[in-house]
Design a protein around this motif. Structure first.
Motif, PDB file in Angstrom:
ATOM      1  N   PRO A 258       0.824  -1.216   0.000  1.00  0.00           N
ATOM      2  CA  PRO A 258       0.000   0.000   0.000  1.00  0.00           C
ATOM      3  C   PRO A 258       0.856   1.264   0.000  1.00  0.00           C
ATOM      4  O   PRO A 258       2.014   1.245   0.425  1.00  0.00           O
ATOM      5  N   ASP A 259       0.297   2.344  -0.478  1.00  0.00           N
ATOM      6  CA  ASP A 259       0.889   3.676  -0.343  1.00  0.00           C
ATOM      7  C   ASP A 259      -0.287   4.636  -0.222  1.00  0.00           C
ATOM      8  O   ASP A 259      -1.417   4.206   0.050  1.00  0.00           O
TER       9      ASP A 259
ATOM     10  N   LEU B 155      -2.956  12.834   8.675  1.00  0.00           N
ATOM     11  CA  LEU B 155      -3.376  11.835   9.665  1.00  0.00           C
ATOM     12  C   LEU B 155      -3.917  10.601   8.931  1.00  0.00           C
ATOM     13  O   LEU B 155      -4.988  10.100   9.222  1.00  0.00           O
TER      14      LEU B 155
ATOM     15  N   GLY C 296       0.791   8.928   9.407  1.00  0.00           N
ATOM     16  CA  GLY C 296       0.678  10.001  10.391  1.00  0.00           C
ATOM     17  C   GLY C 296      -0.127   9.598  11.614  1.00  0.00           C
ATOM     18  O   GLY C 296       0.248   9.939  12.748  1.00  0.00           O
TER      19      GLY C 296
ATOM     20  N   ILE D 112      -1.831  19.255  10.537  1.00  0.00           N
ATOM     21  CA  ILE D 112      -2.217  19.840   9.250  1.00  0.00           C
ATOM     22  C   ILE D 112      -2.885  18.755   8.425  1.00  0.00           C
ATOM     23  O   ILE D 112      -2.310  17.670   8.245  1.00  0.00           O
TER      24      ILE D 112
ATOM     25  N   ILE E 196       2.421  14.269   1.995  1.00  0.00           N
ATOM     26  CA  ILE E 196       2.803  14.232   0.573  1.00  0.00           C
ATOM     27  C   ILE E 196       4.205  14.828   0.377  1.00  0.00           C
ATOM     28  O   ILE E 196       4.804  15.333   1.323  1.00  0.00           O
TER      29      ILE E 196
ATOM     30  N   ALA F 239       8.423  11.462   7.600  1.00  0.00           N
ATOM     31  CA  ALA F 239       7.583  10.263   7.598  1.00  0.00           C
ATOM     32  C   ALA F 239       7.020  10.024   6.194  1.00  0.00           C
ATOM     33  O   ALA F 239       6.838   8.891   5.763  1.00  0.00           O
TER      34      ALA F 239
HETATM   35  P1  NAD Z   1      -2.731   7.948   3.409  1.00  0.00           P
HETATM   36  O1  NAD Z   1      -3.458   8.117   2.129  1.00  0.00           O
HETATM   37  O2  NAD Z   1      -3.156   6.890   4.354  1.00  0.00           O
HETATM   38  O3  NAD Z   1      -2.715   9.322   4.222  1.00  0.00           O
HETATM   39  C1  NAD Z   1      -2.315  10.563   3.703  1.00  0.00           C
HETATM   40  C2  NAD Z   1      -2.892  11.623   4.615  1.00  0.00           C
HETATM   41  O4  NAD Z   1      -2.396  12.890   4.231  1.00  0.00           O
HETATM   42  C3  NAD Z   1      -4.422  11.705   4.537  1.00  0.00           C
HETATM   43  O5  NAD Z   1      -4.954  11.838   5.832  1.00  0.00           O
HETATM   44  C4  NAD Z   1      -4.659  12.942   3.670  1.00  0.00           C
HETATM   45  O6  NAD Z   1      -5.891  13.576   3.963  1.00  0.00           O
HETATM   46  C5  NAD Z   1      -3.468  13.796   4.076  1.00  0.00           C
HETATM   47  N1  NAD Z   1      -3.117  14.786   3.051  1.00  0.00           N
HETATM   48  C6  NAD Z   1      -3.080  14.624   1.712  1.00  0.00           C
HETATM   49  N2  NAD Z   1      -2.709  15.756   1.111  1.00  0.00           N
HETATM   50  C7  NAD Z   1      -2.493  16.652   2.090  1.00  0.00           C
HETATM   51  C8  NAD Z   1      -2.082  17.995   2.114  1.00  0.00           C
HETATM   52  N3  NAD Z   1      -1.820  18.657   0.996  1.00  0.00           N
HETATM   53  N4  NAD Z   1      -1.953  18.613   3.313  1.00  0.00           N
HETATM   54  C9  NAD Z   1      -2.211  17.960   4.452  1.00  0.00           C
HETATM   55  N5  NAD Z   1      -2.602  16.677   4.503  1.00  0.00           N
HETATM   56  C10 NAD Z   1      -2.746  16.030   3.330  1.00  0.00           C
HETATM   57  O7  NAD Z   1      -1.199   7.775   2.989  1.00  0.00           O
HETATM   58  P2  NAD Z   1      -0.031   7.114   3.830  1.00  0.00           P
HETATM   59  O8  NAD Z   1       0.051   5.689   3.454  1.00  0.00           O
HETATM   60  O9  NAD Z   1      -0.141   7.509   5.254  1.00  0.00           O
HETATM   61  O10 NAD Z   1       1.236   7.828   3.164  1.00  0.00           O
HETATM   62  C11 NAD Z   1       1.667   9.118   3.548  1.00  0.00           C
HETATM   63  C12 NAD Z   1       3.103   9.323   3.080  1.00  0.00           C
HETATM   64  O11 NAD Z   1       3.920   8.297   3.644  1.00  0.00           O
HETATM   65  C13 NAD Z   1       3.315   9.244   1.568  1.00  0.00           C
HETATM   66  O12 NAD Z   1       4.371  10.117   1.219  1.00  0.00           O
HETATM   67  C14 NAD Z   1       3.767   7.816   1.365  1.00  0.00           C
HETATM   68  O13 NAD Z   1       4.521   7.649   0.180  1.00  0.00           O
HETATM   69  C15 NAD Z   1       4.610   7.616   2.607  1.00  0.00           C
HETATM   70  N6  NAD Z   1       4.816   6.215   2.995  1.00  0.00           N
HETATM   71  C16 NAD Z   1       3.762   5.388   3.253  1.00  0.00           C
HETATM   72  C17 NAD Z   1       4.009   4.083   3.643  1.00  0.00           C
HETATM   73  C18 NAD Z   1       2.914   3.132   4.037  1.00  0.00           C
HETATM   74  O14 NAD Z   1       3.228   2.036   4.530  1.00  0.00           O
HETATM   75  N7  NAD Z   1       1.650   3.481   3.889  1.00  0.00           N
HETATM   76  C19 NAD Z   1       5.328   3.608   3.719  1.00  0.00           C
HETATM   77  C20 NAD Z   1       6.378   4.485   3.448  1.00  0.00           C
HETATM   78  C21 NAD Z   1       6.114   5.795   3.088  1.00  0.00           C
END
Ligand code: NAD
Length: 475
Positions: free
Chosen positions: A147-148, A231, A235, A254, A309, A329
């Protein structure tokens, strides 16, 4: 936030080049490592009701120095080739950094998942997966997504099922994708893994008093004030664990619709429930609402945690950042020019390729579990419990035969007797990987005068490992 800074991919390349220039790589190898090996673009149609909609998706493979290659699949209307290639490159370095035996890959689908019903999303996901599976861009031994942003356990379960339907005799079918729900071959602790890894990374940082001092901080993690962006999966878990287990006070959050601020600290679970029911942070009753949430990035705090992001700290706002420590993160939240400004200002950055590696570390455990077809701890847990019980009973007998009036407390016995289940083993493996990863980069940061930041140190570790792997292949 629009800005003229280099693109996400170019930012990754600039950081790479900065580190590579400090290494004595054989001629040509630097370019070989830097470039993405291939990016597949697919356009496919799905019938939704009485219309056919065309979608664009990508799967990029950055480096196959180790196989399978690994990397998440993102659903967002902003997905594009530059972003997918940047994320695939980061995956190569991330896996090398934390010693997970994969090459780097990433996928994305241009879609706003909120605009579709669950049934529609399932059809679209299965169709996208079909396109990737038939080209071995999803395959347990060649390319394993996870997932991402915008995808979750649900999409991974659909992809795993789609692969099984197309490969009915593949006994390792479940290992074609990670981040699955437990009932579909997932592993305990994967959902929380990236956020948990961020917590472990910060804990390890604070075990290095010299590094803490370089960030102009003192003491332990306990009581530090943090601001969090996003979040979502990463987050939420990072914020929850840091606030409930390490007494970090999350004073600002945020989200897409704005920011909220409370000097006394936010109750992350409560805010999360508010977002679930109302769709955003606006009108959250126990904090001040700030229309332009991005200004919270510039508020005073000890630790800033961008978890949403890429490209949120740019040359436009970097000068106004007041946090002492930033932990990435999210992937790519700081552009290359902004990074230089932060270094100049003495703000310490724990880089994405290390900080958010928890997800791929536990994905690795899940993949190994799927290939071995047995849950971790299943064979040894009761044996450990039996041996511990023997020891406790023997010692209790010995205590009784002395004049000392001592015996083990019930609480101690309960804890001591518990053999490790899958969750405990996963957390132990994750903690160990995060500690070793930080120690490797901190060592370089502190011992080399030509390395001013943890990101360059992390790239040095990663590039050297990838280069060694190429060398052993005769390149
Ligand atoms: P997610 O879709 O679960 O959550 C993203 C969150 O960010 C959402 O709550 C969304 O509303 C918020 N958001 C989006 N755009 C925003 C903005 N402009 N301002 C403020 N908040 C905003 O995604 P996730 O899986 O938590 O991924 C978040 C980041 O972590 C990404 O960069 C992803 O590549 C990275 N990441 C995720 C994982 C994973 O295991 N899910 C692993 C490594 C890195």
């Amino acid at each position: 936030m629009s800005n003229n800074d280099p693109s996400f991919l170019r930012s990754v390349e600039i950081s790479f080049e900065k580190a590579a220039s400090l290494l004595d790589l054989p001629p040509g190898l630097e370019e070989k490592i830097r470039v993405c090996n291939s990016t597949y673009t697919v356009r496919f149609g799905v019938r939704l009701g009485n219309r056919i909609e065309t979608f664009t998706g990508y799967r990029s493979v950055h480096s196959e120095h180790m196989e399978p290659v690994k990397g998440g699949i993102r659903y967002s209307p902003h997905v594009n080739q530059d972003e997918v290639e940047a994320l695939a490159s980061l995956m190569t370095y991330k896996c090398a950094m934390v010693e997970v035996p994969y090459g780097g890959s990433k996928g994305g689908l241009c879609i706003d998942p909120k605009a579709y019903t669950t049934e529609e999303l399932e059809r679209i996901t299965r169709r996208f997966a079909y396109e990737l599976i038939k080209r071995d861009l999803i395959n347990p031994s060649q390319n394993v997504p996870a997932p991402d942003m915008g995808t979750s356990q649900r999409e991974m379960a659909w992809i795993a099922d789609q692969y099984s339907r197309m490969n009915t005799t593949d006994i390792n079918a479940r290992a074609c994708v990670t981040g699955k729900p437990l009932n579909a071959g997932g592993i305990a602790g994967r959902l929380e893994a990236t956020g948990r890894g961020v917590q472990y990374a910060l804990q390890e940082f604070f075990r290095h008093p010299g590094d803490v001092k370089r960030a102009r901080l003192s003491g332990s993690l306990r009581g530090k004030k943090a601001i969090l962006q996003g979040l979502g999966n990463v987050g939420y878990h990072a914020g929850l664990f840091l606030s409930t287990e390490d007494e970090v006070s999350i004073i600002g959050l945020i989200e897409r619709d704005g920011g909220i601020y409370n000097e006394e600290g936010l109750d992350i679970e409560d805010v999360f429930q508010h977002i679930q029911t109302t769709g955003g942070v606006k009108n959250y009753p126990k904090a001040k609402f700030i229309e332009n949430g991005y200004t919270l990035l510039e508020e005073e705090c000890d630790i800033l945690i961008p978890a949403a992001i890429e490209r949120v700290i740019t040359s436009e706002n970097a000068n106004r950042i007041k946090a002492n420590l930033i932990i990435e993160a999210a992937n790519g939240p700081i552009t290359a020019p902004a990074d230089d400004i932060l270094i100049e200002k003495g703000i310490v950055v724990i880089p994405d390729m290390y900080a958010n590696a928890g997800g791929v570390i536990v994905s690795y455990f899940e993949w190994v579990k799927n290939l071995s077809h047995i849950r971790f701890g299943r064979m040894q847990r009761r044996q450990e419990e039996y041996r511990s019980r023997l020891l406790v009973e023997e010692l209790n007998d010995m205590f009784q035969n002395t004049t000392l009036n001592v015996k083990f407390s019930e609480k101690f016995i309960d804890h001591f007797l518990q053999g490790a289940g899958e969750m405990e083993l996963v957390r132990s493996g994750l903690d160990d990987s995060m500690r070793l990863g930080y120690q490797a980069i901190s060592e370089i940061w502190n011992s080399r005068n030509d390395v001013a930041d943890l990101r360059t140190a992390a790239y040095l570790v990663a590039i050297e490992r990838v280069a060694a792997s190429y060398a052993s292949k005769g390149l």
